[in-house]
Design an enzyme around this catalytic site. Structure first.
Site, PDB file in Angstrom:
ATOM      1  N   ASP A   1       0.853  -1.198   0.000  1.00 53.26           N
ATOM      2  CA  ASP A   1       0.000   0.000   0.000  1.00 53.26           C
ATOM      3  C   ASP A   1       0.881   1.237   0.000  1.00 53.26           C
ATOM      4  O   ASP A   1       2.093   1.164   0.229  1.00 53.26           O
ATOM      5  CB  ASP A   1      -0.915  -0.002   1.246  1.00 53.26           C
ATOM      6  CG  ASP A   1      -2.219   0.748   1.013  1.00 53.26           C
ATOM      7  OD1 ASP A   1      -2.172   1.974   0.778  1.00 53.26           O
ATOM      8  OD2 ASP A   1      -3.291   0.123   1.076  1.00 53.26           O
TER       9      ASP A   1
ATOM     10  N   TYR B   1     -15.039   5.594 -12.649  1.00 51.36           N
ATOM     11  CA  TYR B   1     -14.999   4.387 -11.815  1.00 51.36           C
ATOM     12  C   TYR B   1     -15.606   3.199 -12.564  1.00 51.36           C
ATOM     13  O   TYR B   1     -15.027   2.111 -12.617  1.00 51.36           O
ATOM     14  CB  TYR B   1     -15.760   4.676 -10.514  1.00 51.36           C
ATOM     15  CG  TYR B   1     -15.653   3.588  -9.474  1.00 51.36           C
ATOM     16  CD1 TYR B   1     -14.481   3.396  -8.748  1.00 51.36           C
ATOM     17  CD2 TYR B   1     -16.737   2.751  -9.204  1.00 51.36           C
ATOM     18  CE1 TYR B   1     -14.394   2.411  -7.776  1.00 51.36           C
ATOM     19  CE2 TYR B   1     -16.654   1.770  -8.231  1.00 51.36           C
ATOM     20  CZ  TYR B   1     -15.483   1.598  -7.512  1.00 51.36           C
ATOM     21  OH  TYR B   1     -15.397   0.616  -6.552  1.00 51.36           O
TER      22      TYR B   1
END
Ligand code: NAD
Length: 256
Positions: free
Chosen positions: A38, A157
């Protein structure tokens, strides 16, 4: 009790929080070494500490921006050096930007495509060789109910999440002969930071999703259970598929 991922190595992107962190907990709980990848270092390290407290030496953090090919290569190298070749790759990292097309900036549109779709492409591209070295394994990608149907304001998206399903199916065809299965999770609304709206309480979310069949949002672990299934040999004949976990959101028109 038999652990279904004992001795396996799993790299999970976006695992600092939300569905990625829940997946790291379930996959680690089934005996895998987990690489928590991450950009959010503090939160990711907290997940690693939790996994290592449960099973010492079982997890590590790698700093990864999924849009950067060189960082992907470095992350795979770090994972292999620590734990050996990767058996399971979970391309979970994702972002959202909501705006009508005419108000959506090109920068934001590109950012969403770059993170969600290109990030998943790079994961498969850079990770495939490691999975081959492991003798095969599983790749789990993340779409969304918005990868099945459009929605007001969700152009970037939705385009990225439709794209991920197409990418996954091509990858399944290419990598199947190497014993690598590639599947896509299609989550419905899930209680994580991604969907948080300023000032909203639990009742506000329940009202928004109350008209769908199960009448509530998922919690992250309910989605992670599907990730675990697709990551393990329990799904040994599944590849190229879309696995909907949406509380019935896509079943049809909502109740009036
Ligand atoms: P989240 O925002 O809680 O977590 C996303 C994680 O991805 C964060 O830790 C973030 O740091 C990481 N990330 C973002 N960009 C990154 C980058 N460039 N490089 C590395 N890491 C990066 O979101 P979540 O709800 O847990 O979402 C996980 C996945 O599930 C996403 O792909 C999302 O699109 C998908 N999804 C979520 C929902 C939902 O309702 N929450 C519904 C359908 C699909």
């Amino acid at each position: 009790m038999v652990m279904i991922l004992a001795g396996k190595v799993a790299l999970i992107t976006g695992a600092a929080r939300g569905i990625g962190a829940a997946s790291a907990r379930l996959i680690g709980g089934e005996g895998a070494h987990v690489v928590v990848a991450d950009r959010r270092e503090d939160e990711a390290k907290a997940v690693v500490a939790e996994l290592n407290a449960a099973r010492p030496g079982s997890a590590l953090f790698v700093s990864l921006d999924v849009t950067d090919e060189a960082e992907w290569q470095a992350a795979i190298h770090t994972a292999e050096t620590a734990f050996g070749p990767i058996d399971v790759l979970v391309n979970n990292a994702g972002i959202i930007r909501v705006a009508p097309i005419e108000q959506m900036t090109l920068e934001n549109f590109r950012k969403v495509i770059e993170t969600n779709l290109v990030g998943t492409f790079l994961g498969i591209k850079c990770g495939a060789e490691s999975l081959k070295r492991a003798g095969g394994g599983a790749i789990v990608n993340f779409s969304s109910v918005q990868g099945m149907e459009g929605r007001q304001g969700f152009s970037a998206y939705s385009a990225s999440k439709f794209g991920i399903r197409g990418l996954s199916k091509s990858a399944a065809i290419e990598l199947g002969p190497h014993n690598i299965r590639v599947n896509t999770v299609v989550p419905g609304p899930t209680k994580t930071k991604m969907i948080e709206r300023p000032g909203w309480a639990d009742e506000d979310y329940d009202r928004m999703y109350g008209k769908y069949p199960l009448g509530r949002m998922a919690n992250a672990e309910e989605i992670a259970r599907m990730v675990l299934f697709l990551a393990s040999d329990q799904s040994s004949f599944c590849t190229g598929g879309d696995y909907v976990v949406d509380g019935g959101t896509l079943a049809g028109k909502p109740r009036d």
